[in-house]
Design a protein around this motif. Sequence first.
Motif, PDB file in Angstrom:
ATOM      1  N   LEU A 192      42.922  46.598  44.013  1.00 28.53           N
ATOM      2  CA  LEU A 192      42.879  45.983  45.334  1.00 28.53           C
ATOM      3  C   LEU A 192      43.081  44.470  45.242  1.00 28.53           C
ATOM      4  O   LEU A 192      42.815  43.748  46.207  1.00 28.53           O
ATOM      5  CB  LEU A 192      41.540  46.277  46.019  1.00 28.53           C
ATOM      6  N   GLN A 193      43.534  43.977  44.119  1.00 30.08           N
ATOM      7  CA  GLN A 193      43.631  42.538  43.891  1.00 30.08           C
ATOM      8  C   GLN A 193      44.708  41.878  44.745  1.00 30.08           C
ATOM      9  O   GLN A 193      45.626  42.520  45.219  1.00 30.08           O
ATOM     10  CB  GLN A 193      43.897  42.242  42.403  1.00 30.08           C
ATOM     11  N   ARG A 194      44.527  40.557  44.919  1.00 29.43           N
ATOM     12  CA  ARG A 194      45.481  39.700  45.629  1.00 29.43           C
ATOM     13  C   ARG A 194      45.739  40.180  47.057  1.00 29.43           C
ATOM     14  O   ARG A 194      46.854  40.469  47.451  1.00 29.43           O
ATOM     15  CB  ARG A 194      46.785  39.559  44.836  1.00 29.43           C
ATOM     16  N   ASN A 195      44.634  40.271  47.789  1.00 26.78           N
ATOM     17  CA  ASN A 195      44.673  40.512  49.226  1.00 26.78           C
ATOM     18  C   ASN A 195      43.747  39.504  49.890  1.00 26.78           C
ATOM     19  O   ASN A 195      43.472  38.436  49.313  1.00 26.78           O
ATOM     20  CB  ASN A 195      44.239  41.945  49.532  1.00 26.78           C
ATOM     21  N   SER A 196      43.256  39.813  51.071  1.00 20.60           N
ATOM     22  CA  SER A 196      42.294  38.945  51.760  1.00 20.60           C
ATOM     23  C   SER A 196      41.070  39.746  52.175  1.00 20.60           C
ATOM     24  O   SER A 196      40.484  39.509  53.248  1.00 20.60           O
ATOM     25  CB  SER A 196      42.953  38.283  52.977  1.00 20.60           C
TER      26      SER A 196
END
Length: 400
Positions: A270-274
Amino acid sequence: MRRMLLLAVAHLLCFLQWSFPAFAILDPVDFLALQTIRRGLDDLPGSDFFSSWDFTSEPCNFAGVYCDGDKVIALNLGEPTAGSPGLTGRIDPAIGRLSALAEFTVIPGRIFGVLPDSMSQLANLRFVGISKNFISGQIPANLGKLRGLQTLDLSYNQLTGSIPWSIGALPALSNVILCHNRLSGPVPTFASQTLTRLDLKHNNLSGPLNPASLPPSLEYLSLSWNLLDGPVDQLLSRLNRLNYLDLSLNRFTGGIPGCLFSFPISSLQLQRNSFSGPIQPGDQVAIPTVDLSYNRLSGQISPMLSTVQNLYLNNNRFTGQVPVSLVDRLLAANIQTLYLQHNFLSGIEIDPTAEIPVSSSLCLQYNCMVPPVHAPCPWKAGLQVTRPAAQCTHSAGVKG
């Protein structure tokens, strides 16, 4: 005399049956269609796939051609051996005249041009696999007429435009693999209740996901490297059969549901999201790899994450102490990767003389504390050891 004649005929028929096994002659429409398809394609250097395609002989004996009676039911173009050079050319619209075709595949090569609209005429088509070629243009919307289609693999091509909503409406889909193209627009709603694999990564898809857009039958979901946004908590809560999930490198927002950590997932990306808010698993997490890095997650780190083997929580807004259970499992070499850098953590209980196992990696850099142990961090962590004191107030910890 009549009896002797009947016996002679019977013996002759028996002889012919054993000497010349019966076979059906290919339907003329299919015969001509194969000829036209062949004219549009060639072997790449090093491939001899078409060496058996001699139209003075029976086409059902050609490499990659499979028949049932006098009709072609499967067409597998190219030598299936791994590393084969493949084919070049275009897929001719004559493919639509193979009326009984149920399977159509093309091995990786240099097939270019567009997908023929005539494929929509193949009412029996169940499997389409045309991966790692140079197919361009849009996915024909009239493929939505193929009500029995189960697998659609058009990955690693140069397709553009949106994914037709008619594709999403197909009722029998089980595998949709459209990754590594140039597709744009929204992700359509998929109606099939037998869909188990959806791979749309590395495209330019955008917009939010409807909470009911994906069926609970999904086991593999990859949407990474797109421009998708909005919350996904309601959607993810329904997909409790997932064993692989990659939503990385998008613009998703909102919270991550705690129930997600109890799903039978082998890798949670789920990395590099907000994503924001706390992480609150309901029980010990059995997922081997959990990557939540580069988000806006906050609150304290849950000790329920101590059973994760590779845990990436870096570049978030976590506060408080590092749970003792994470430290204990790290020192026992049960955690291979523990990245906590670039947060607002205020402490960790660890003996300064403790030696980090060779098989484990720990990074505590750029938090609201001086790391009590020296552990090499990835170069992306930068050179600053701690955060400036001004950033370590409560308000900075939430907003910074």
